[in-house]
Design a protein around this motif. Structure first.
Motif, PDB file in Angstrom:
ATOM      1  N   LEU A  50       3.648   1.550 -16.822  1.00  0.00           N
ATOM      2  CA  LEU A  50       4.846   1.027 -16.170  1.00  0.00           C
ATOM      3  C   LEU A  50       5.173   1.695 -14.833  1.00  0.00           C
ATOM      4  O   LEU A  50       5.475   0.989 -13.865  1.00  0.00           O
ATOM      5  CB  LEU A  50       6.041   1.115 -17.119  1.00  0.00           C
ATOM      6  N   PRO A  51       5.134   3.021 -14.703  1.00  0.00           N
ATOM      7  CA  PRO A  51       5.441   3.606 -13.385  1.00  0.00           C
ATOM      8  C   PRO A  51       4.438   3.193 -12.308  1.00  0.00           C
ATOM      9  O   PRO A  51       4.821   2.939 -11.165  1.00  0.00           O
ATOM     10  CB  PRO A  51       5.383   5.115 -13.626  1.00  0.00           C
ATOM     11  N   TRP A  52       3.171   3.124 -12.675  1.00  0.00           N
ATOM     12  CA  TRP A  52       2.149   2.719 -11.705  1.00  0.00           C
ATOM     13  C   TRP A  52       2.339   1.264 -11.298  1.00  0.00           C
ATOM     14  O   TRP A  52       2.221   0.925 -10.115  1.00  0.00           O
ATOM     15  CB  TRP A  52       0.755   2.926 -12.278  1.00  0.00           C
ATOM     16  N   ALA A  53       2.616   0.408 -12.254  1.00  0.00           N
ATOM     17  CA  ALA A  53       2.813  -1.010 -11.953  1.00  0.00           C
ATOM     18  C   ALA A  53       4.049  -1.212 -11.083  1.00  0.00           C
ATOM     19  O   ALA A  53       4.034  -2.025 -10.159  1.00  0.00           O
ATOM     20  CB  ALA A  53       2.925  -1.806 -13.253  1.00  0.00           C
ATOM     21  N   ALA A  54       5.114  -0.488 -11.367  1.00  0.00           N
ATOM     22  CA  ALA A  54       6.331  -0.608 -10.556  1.00  0.00           C
ATOM     23  C   ALA A  54       6.102  -0.114  -9.133  1.00  0.00           C
ATOM     24  O   ALA A  54       6.633  -0.681  -8.178  1.00  0.00           O
ATOM     25  CB  ALA A  54       7.472   0.162 -11.209  1.00  0.00           C
ATOM     26  N   ALA A  55       5.295   0.918  -8.975  1.00  0.00           N
ATOM     27  CA  ALA A  55       5.019   1.448  -7.638  1.00  0.00           C
ATOM     28  C   ALA A  55       4.107   0.514  -6.846  1.00  0.00           C
ATOM     29  O   ALA A  55       4.176   0.472  -5.620  1.00  0.00           O
ATOM     30  CB  ALA A  55       4.396   2.829  -7.731  1.00  0.00           C
ATOM     31  N   LEU A  56       3.252  -0.236  -7.541  1.00  0.00           N
ATOM     32  CA  LEU A  56       2.315  -1.127  -6.855  1.00  0.00           C
ATOM     33  C   LEU A  56       2.804  -2.573  -6.749  1.00  0.00           C
ATOM     34  O   LEU A  56       2.181  -3.377  -6.068  1.00  0.00           O
ATOM     35  CB  LEU A  56       0.960  -1.093  -7.564  1.00  0.00           C
ATOM     36  N   ALA A  57       3.904  -2.911  -7.391  1.00  0.00           N
ATOM     37  CA  ALA A  57       4.416  -4.285  -7.346  1.00  0.00           C
ATOM     38  C   ALA A  57       4.728  -4.763  -5.926  1.00  0.00           C
ATOM     39  O   ALA A  57       4.453  -5.925  -5.602  1.00  0.00           O
ATOM     40  CB  ALA A  57       5.636  -4.415  -8.250  1.00  0.00           C
ATOM     41  N   PRO A  58       5.288  -3.942  -5.042  1.00  0.00           N
ATOM     42  CA  PRO A  58       5.534  -4.424  -3.684  1.00  0.00           C
ATOM     43  C   PRO A  58       4.254  -4.815  -2.933  1.00  0.00           C
ATOM     44  O   PRO A  58       4.308  -5.599  -2.000  1.00  0.00           O
ATOM     45  CB  PRO A  58       6.229  -3.256  -2.994  1.00  0.00           C
ATOM     46  N   VAL A  59       3.121  -4.277  -3.348  1.00  0.00           N
ATOM     47  CA  VAL A  59       1.857  -4.635  -2.696  1.00  0.00           C
ATOM     48  C   VAL A  59       1.551  -6.120  -2.914  1.00  0.00           C
ATOM     49  O   VAL A  59       0.994  -6.778  -2.031  1.00  0.00           O
ATOM     50  CB  VAL A  59       0.706  -3.738  -3.222  1.00  0.00           C
ATOM     51  N   ILE A  60       1.939  -6.656  -4.071  1.00  0.00           N
ATOM     52  CA  ILE A  60       1.746  -8.088  -4.330  1.00  0.00           C
ATOM     53  C   ILE A  60       2.529  -8.901  -3.318  1.00  0.00           C
ATOM     54  O   ILE A  60       2.016  -9.871  -2.739  1.00  0.00           O
ATOM     55  CB  ILE A  60       2.171  -8.440  -5.769  1.00  0.00           C
ATOM     56  N   ASN A  61       3.785  -8.512  -3.079  1.00  0.00           N
ATOM     57  CA  ASN A  61       4.598  -9.231  -2.091  1.00  0.00           C
ATOM     58  C   ASN A  61       4.016  -9.101  -0.685  1.00  0.00           C
ATOM     59  O   ASN A  61       4.012 -10.074   0.075  1.00  0.00           O
ATOM     60  CB  ASN A  61       6.030  -8.726  -2.120  1.00  0.00           C
ATOM     61  N   LEU A  62       3.526  -7.922  -0.342  1.00  0.00           N
ATOM     62  CA  LEU A  62       2.906  -7.748   0.973  1.00  0.00           C
ATOM     63  C   LEU A  62       1.668  -8.621   1.121  1.00  0.00           C
ATOM     64  O   LEU A  62       1.436  -9.215   2.181  1.00  0.00           O
ATOM     65  CB  LEU A  62       2.545  -6.280   1.199  1.00  0.00           C
ATOM     66  N   ALA A  63       0.872  -8.722   0.071  1.00  0.00           N
ATOM     67  CA  ALA A  63      -0.322  -9.559   0.120  1.00  0.00           C
ATOM     68  C   ALA A  63       0.044 -11.032   0.247  1.00  0.00           C
ATOM     69  O   ALA A  63      -0.599 -11.776   1.004  1.00  0.00           O
ATOM     70  CB  ALA A  63      -1.168  -9.331  -1.128  1.00  0.00           C
ATOM     71  N   LEU A  64       1.078 -11.463  -0.465  1.00  0.00           N
ATOM     72  CA  LEU A  64       1.519 -12.860  -0.351  1.00  0.00           C
ATOM     73  C   LEU A  64       2.049 -13.170   1.048  1.00  0.00           C
ATOM     74  O   LEU A  64       1.757 -14.235   1.609  1.00  0.00           O
ATOM     75  CB  LEU A  64       2.590 -13.154  -1.393  1.00  0.00           C
ATOM     76  N   ILE A  65       2.814 -12.263   1.617  1.00  0.00           N
ATOM     77  CA  ILE A  65       3.338 -12.468   2.970  1.00  0.00           C
ATOM     78  C   ILE A  65       2.195 -12.519   3.983  1.00  0.00           C
ATOM     79  O   ILE A  65       2.186 -13.371   4.880  1.00  0.00           O
ATOM     80  CB  ILE A  65       4.358 -11.374   3.328  1.00  0.00           C
ATOM     81  N   ALA A  66       1.224 -11.646   3.841  1.00  0.00           N
ATOM     82  CA  ALA A  66       0.079 -11.646   4.758  1.00  0.00           C
ATOM     83  C   ALA A  66      -0.715 -12.938   4.629  1.00  0.00           C
ATOM     84  O   ALA A  66      -1.136 -13.520   5.637  1.00  0.00           O
ATOM     85  CB  ALA A  66      -0.816 -10.440   4.486  1.00  0.00           C
ATOM     86  N   ALA A  67      -0.912 -13.412   3.407  1.00  0.00           N
ATOM     87  CA  ALA A  67      -1.653 -14.663   3.205  1.00  0.00           C
ATOM     88  C   ALA A  67      -0.900 -15.848   3.796  1.00  0.00           C
ATOM     89  O   ALA A  67      -1.513 -16.726   4.427  1.00  0.00           O
ATOM     90  CB  ALA A  67      -1.907 -14.886   1.717  1.00  0.00           C
ATOM     91  N   LEU A  68       0.409 -15.887   3.620  1.00  0.00           N
ATOM     92  CA  LEU A  68       1.198 -16.976   4.198  1.00  0.00           C
ATOM     93  C   LEU A  68       1.193 -16.935   5.714  1.00  0.00           C
ATOM     94  O   LEU A  68       1.146 -17.984   6.373  1.00  0.00           O
ATOM     95  CB  LEU A  68       2.632 -16.920   3.673  1.00  0.00           C
TER      96      LEU A  68
END
Length: 76
Positions: A50-68
């Motif tokens: 859980l701590p690792w996933a919470a720390a890396l969750a914003p990377v998903i949003n950054l990847a989506l923004i970059a792809a868009l």
């Protein structure tokens, strides 16, 4: 990206008590809104992840923004 890096630095400083700061259990609170909605869907993960996933969750949003931006960005 800058907000994510700043929140990650604050997490590290608060978690490990760097630079003479007291250890703070709420040091990762700034990562939560940056990782929405993914942090809300992490309930089924094992407790140690859980701590690792919470720390890396914003990377998903950054990847989506970059792809868009690549997909719908201006074309020269």
């Amino acid at each position: 990206m800058v907000a994510y890096l700043a929140a990650l630095i604050l997490l590290l400083i608060g978690t490990f008590g760097l630079f003479g700061q007291d250890r703070d259990p709420l040091a990762g609170v700034f990562l939560m809104p940056l990782g929405l909605p993914w942090v809300l869907w992490m309930d089924d993960l094992p407790e140690p992840l859980l701590p690792w996933a919470a720390a890396l969750a914003p990377v998903i949003n950054l990847a989506l923004i970059a792809a868009l931006c690549r997909r719908f960005g201006r074309r020269s």
